[in-house]
Enzyme design. Structure first.
Site, short mmCIF file in Angstrom:
data_model
loop_
_atom_site.label_atom_id
_atom_site.label_comp_id
_atom_site.label_asym_id
_atom_site.label_seq_id
_atom_site.Cartn_x
_atom_site.Cartn_y
_atom_site.Cartn_z
N LYS A 96 8.61 1.86 5.53
CA LYS A 96 9.10 1.78 4.24
C LYS A 96 8.04 1.34 3.25
O LYS A 96 7.46 0.22 3.56
CB LYS A 96 10.38 0.99 3.94
CG LYS A 96 11.22 1.31 2.77
CD LYS A 96 11.78 2.86 2.95
CE LYS A 96 13.12 2.86 2.74
NZ LYS A 96 13.88 4.24 2.89
N THR A 134 13.39 4.07 8.51
CA THR A 134 12.73 3.28 7.60
C THR A 134 13.86 2.50 6.58
O THR A 134 13.67 1.39 6.03
CB THR A 134 11.80 4.18 6.46
OG1 THR A 134 12.72 5.13 5.72
CG2 THR A 134 10.90 4.68 7.36
N HIS A 182 -17.44 -5.07 -18.95
CA HIS A 182 -18.52 -5.06 -19.95
C HIS A 182 -17.96 -5.58 -21.36
O HIS A 182 -16.87 -4.81 -22.01
CB HIS A 182 -19.27 -3.71 -20.02
CG HIS A 182 -19.71 -3.22 -18.74
ND1 HIS A 182 -20.66 -3.84 -17.81
CD2 HIS A 182 -19.26 -2.28 -17.99
CE1 HIS A 182 -21.03 -3.08 -16.96
NE2 HIS A 182 -20.05 -2.27 -16.75
#
Ligand SMILES: O=c1[nH]c(=O)c2[nH]c(=O)[nH]c2[nH]1
Length: 336
Positions: A12, A57, A258
């Protein structure tokens, strides 16, 4: 030519768990995203659809919530170990469990009020295989089978001076001007592996370790006069390994956020390093691993040391190498 099933795992993903501890009027909050990946004897379900070895799951997700209730949630590493060991010990077909945990921070505003932290998150990835799932009461000296990797993402740092970039290689396409004073900013993405986590190791102070590594990263960033972000990266990794004996290796991915000096001359203004545009893309991405030299001194010193990027042969996806940075559309970066 035969056709065969290769690496596979299932589980899961992104189980969202918020745990409130209400022992008194002052509540405690933990906010996690948990991912589970199980691997082992799963060929039959792929070949014939026989689900006998498949723990749904959905059950895995329920286990996360049940364990949160039963055991509480304190340190992510601890909670990950609890879950990973559980799946390998209790599901016969499963020989490896990987649990990935992301903790979202909240700052306290009051006894039961919180404000979500910025972009910074703490992570842990715990992997347990059969060697790492031996009975806690009878570890039999086993030490293998368990890895714990902790990490931090989205730790945004900025030095407004003590950073230069010059003396670099120039070819016919180089337009970047050299600078002896620039802003250096990054969103630290770091992952570090804990040394020697045994199968029954319950006793580490994960919180202290995390705070120590974070402090070392921040301290080195702040205190290093930087001639390049690469130099700063190594200084950060070096500081962690020098100060934290429990850490075996650290990977860093540092996006160069930057900040370009704005030309104010058209407006009749000078700009002595005060007004910048923070660009978001493209951005430089500086990545590296800092590791300990084995006693025999065989580690490559030319930056080519192995990075754990090798393919796993146990039916699982390889996940190592430098961590991917948080590619946040709102993040900063740029050409300079
Ligand atoms: O610290 C830096 N490292 C680079 O490799 C690089 N390249 C670049 O354009 N700016 C920078 N800055």
């Amino acid at each position: 030519m035969a056709i065969v099933l290769g690496a596979n795992q299932y589980g899961k993903a992104e189980v969202r768990l918020v745990r409130v501890r209400r022992d008194g009027p002052r509540h405690e909050l933990r906010d996690l995203t948990v991912g589970i990946a199980l691997a082992g004897d799963l060929a039959e379900v792929h070949r014939s659809g026989d689900n006998a070895h498949v723990l749904p799951t959905d059950s895995q997700k329920n286990t996360v919530y049940a364990f949160a209730r039963e055991h509480g949630v304190d340190q992510v590493e601890e909670f990950g170990l609890l879950l990973a060991r559980h799946f390998v010990r209790s599901v016969p077909a499963i020989s490896r469990a990987r649990v990935e945990l992301t903790e979202h921070g909240w700052q306290r505003l009051g006894p039961h009020s919180f404000q979500r932290d910025g972009s910074e998150i703490r992570t842990a990835t715990v992997t347990v295989d059969a060697d790492g799932a031996v009975d806690a009461a009878d570890p039999d000296g086993a030490t293998g089978g368990t890895t714990v990797e902790s990490g931090i993402s989205g730790l945004v740092l900025l030095n407004s001076t003590d950073s230069e970039f010059r003396g670099y290689l120039k070819d016919r396409y180089t337009t970047l001007p050299e600078t002896d004073d620039r802003i250096l900013a990054t969103a630290v993405e770091a992952r570090w592996r804990h040394a020697d986590v045994g199968p029954t190791d319950p006793g580490r102070d994960w919180a202290e370790s995390y705070a120590g590594v974070r402090a070392a990263l921040v301290g080195a960033f702040v205190e290093t006069y930087s001639r390049s972000l690469q130099q700063t990266l190594y200084a950060m990794g070096h500081r962690v390994l020098a100060e934290r004996p429990e850490i075996a290796q650290l990977r860093l991915a540092l996006p160069n956020r930057h900040h370009l000096l704005v030309d104010l001359a058209p407006f009749g203004l000078d700009n002595p390093g005060e007004v910048f545009v923070a660009t978001d893309r493209p951005y430089g991405l500086i990545e590296g691993t800092v590791t300990r030299t084995p006693e025999d001194g065989t580690a490559a010193e030319d930056g080519t040391a192995a990075e754990d990027g090798t393919a796993a042969e146990d039916g699982t996806a390889a996940e190592d190498g430098a961590p991917a940075p948080d590619v946040d559309p709102a993040g900063d970066g740029g050409p300079g």
